[in-house]
Design a protein around this motif. Structure first.
Motif, PDB file in Angstrom:
ATOM      1  N   ILE A 151      11.639  -5.212   0.370  1.00 29.26           N
ATOM      2  CA  ILE A 151      11.522  -3.578   0.269  1.00 29.26           C
ATOM      3  C   ILE A 151      11.468  -2.811  -0.549  1.00 29.26           C
ATOM      4  O   ILE A 151      11.569  -1.551  -0.763  1.00 29.26           O
ATOM      5  CB  ILE A 151      12.810  -4.105   1.239  1.00 29.26           C
ATOM      6  N   GLN A 205       8.677  -1.260  -2.295  1.00 30.90           N
ATOM      7  CA  GLN A 205       8.339   0.408  -1.502  1.00 30.90           C
ATOM      8  C   GLN A 205       8.182   1.587  -2.562  1.00 30.90           C
ATOM      9  O   GLN A 205       7.385   2.932  -2.314  1.00 30.90           O
ATOM     10  CB  GLN A 205       8.557   0.411  -0.238  1.00 30.90           C
ATOM     11  N   ARG A 223       1.800  -1.168  -3.736  1.00 31.12           N
ATOM     12  CA  ARG A 223       2.345  -0.622  -2.858  1.00 31.12           C
ATOM     13  C   ARG A 223       1.195  -1.042  -1.995  1.00 31.12           C
ATOM     14  O   ARG A 223       1.775  -1.904  -0.953  1.00 31.12           O
ATOM     15  CB  ARG A 223       1.899   0.981  -2.778  1.00 31.12           C
ATOM     16  N   VAL A 231       9.149  -0.407   6.070  1.00 28.84           N
ATOM     17  CA  VAL A 231       7.819  -0.726   5.062  1.00 28.84           C
ATOM     18  C   VAL A 231       6.121  -0.103   5.731  1.00 28.84           C
ATOM     19  O   VAL A 231       5.793   1.007   5.051  1.00 28.84           O
ATOM     20  CB  VAL A 231       7.685  -1.821   4.421  1.00 28.84           C
ATOM     21  N   SER A 243      -1.985  -0.190   5.702  1.00 33.30           N
ATOM     22  CA  SER A 243      -0.528  -0.004   6.792  1.00 33.30           C
ATOM     23  C   SER A 243      -0.968   0.080   7.973  1.00 33.30           C
ATOM     24  O   SER A 243      -0.432  -0.786   9.250  1.00 33.30           O
ATOM     25  CB  SER A 243      -0.027   0.857   6.104  1.00 33.30           C
TER      26      SER A 243
END
Length: 245
Positions: free
Chosen positions: A53, A56, A64, A88, A104
């Motif tokens: 984590i 990030q 990323r 995240v 994402s």
């Protein structure tokens, strides 16, 4: 690192990603760490999630971007440990680089469908849903709300298209399919995600209310139709995408 335990090797590689100055070395180290984390027991891999984590905050877009892909792969394998990884995905929805935000949405959508299936199958197998899965579903609800906001607010066209694609997925998941199976194949947890049918939830699921979900699907379809009515104010590619869906 020869002779070191796999978890120690992965930890060293993640430290390299965090601290090395060369982008190629960072990406190579992250890939190697991913391979190790996928090869070891999920409970052992989960011990290293806090170090994963930390990446990030990397200033490099490609790091990323790769991190999201790693989070998806490892999180889906160690799904009962993956709640810690969900912030995240939510944070990267707001990333300054639209390519990261788009990935994402893609990875989060895959998680959303997988968690939905797992909740349904777990209830059919055991008659209950475990606490860790309830927590994961609460993250999925936050993800859904965030993506809906992206779909309806001004922003990058490419990101908006993927957000609208998630709305389409949401409508399809929670709209009754008369041709679908009424019960999940509980012995096969690798069944195609497209096989999910809202009718699987009939029977008092403790978390997922099919009537509320179908109502939300109808409301979401209304959102898409309203967007079409305002097509004159939308980019042409967005209008075409909505029509196709």
């Amino acid at each position: 690192m020869a002779g070191a335990a796999p978890s120690d090797q992965a930890l060293s590689l993640l430290a390299t990603v965090n601290n090395h100055g060369d982008l190629a070395v960072k990406l190579s180290s992250l890939k190697q760490a991913r391979d190790i984390l996928l090869s070891i027991h999920p409970s052992v891999a989960a011990e290293l999630f806090p170090y994963l984590i930390e990446l990030q905050s990397s200033p490099e877009t490609l790091v990323r971007l790769s991190l999201i892909e790693v989070v998806e792969e490892i999180g889906l394998k160690a799904i009962d440990e993956s709640s810690v990884l969900m912030p995240v995905l939510l944070e990267f929805l707001k990333d300054s680089d639209s390519i990261v935000a788009r990935q994402s949405i893609v990875s989060g959508t895959n998680f959303f469908v997988s968690v939905l299936e797992e909740m349904t199958l777990q209830f059919h197998r055991r008659g209950k849903v475990e606490i860790w899965l309830e927590e994961l579903w609460s993250w999925m609800a936050k993800f859904k709300d965030a993506v809906f906001t992206i779909a309806l607010e001004p922003g990058s066209v490419g990101t908006k298209l993927l957000a609208l694609k998630f709305l389409e997925t949401y409508v399809l998941l929670f709209t009754s399919d008369a041709n679908g199976s009424e019960k999940p194949v509980v012995e096969d947890t690798t069944a195609s995600k497209r096989a999910f049918n809202i009718s699987w939830l009939v029977g008092g699921h403790p978390i997922l209310d099919p009537y509320i979900l179908m109502s939300e699907a109808n409301r979401t379809l209304g959102i898409l139709l309203n967007l079409l009515r305002s097509a004159g104010s939308l980019p042409g590619c967005v209008t075409i995408a909505i029509v196709n869906w």
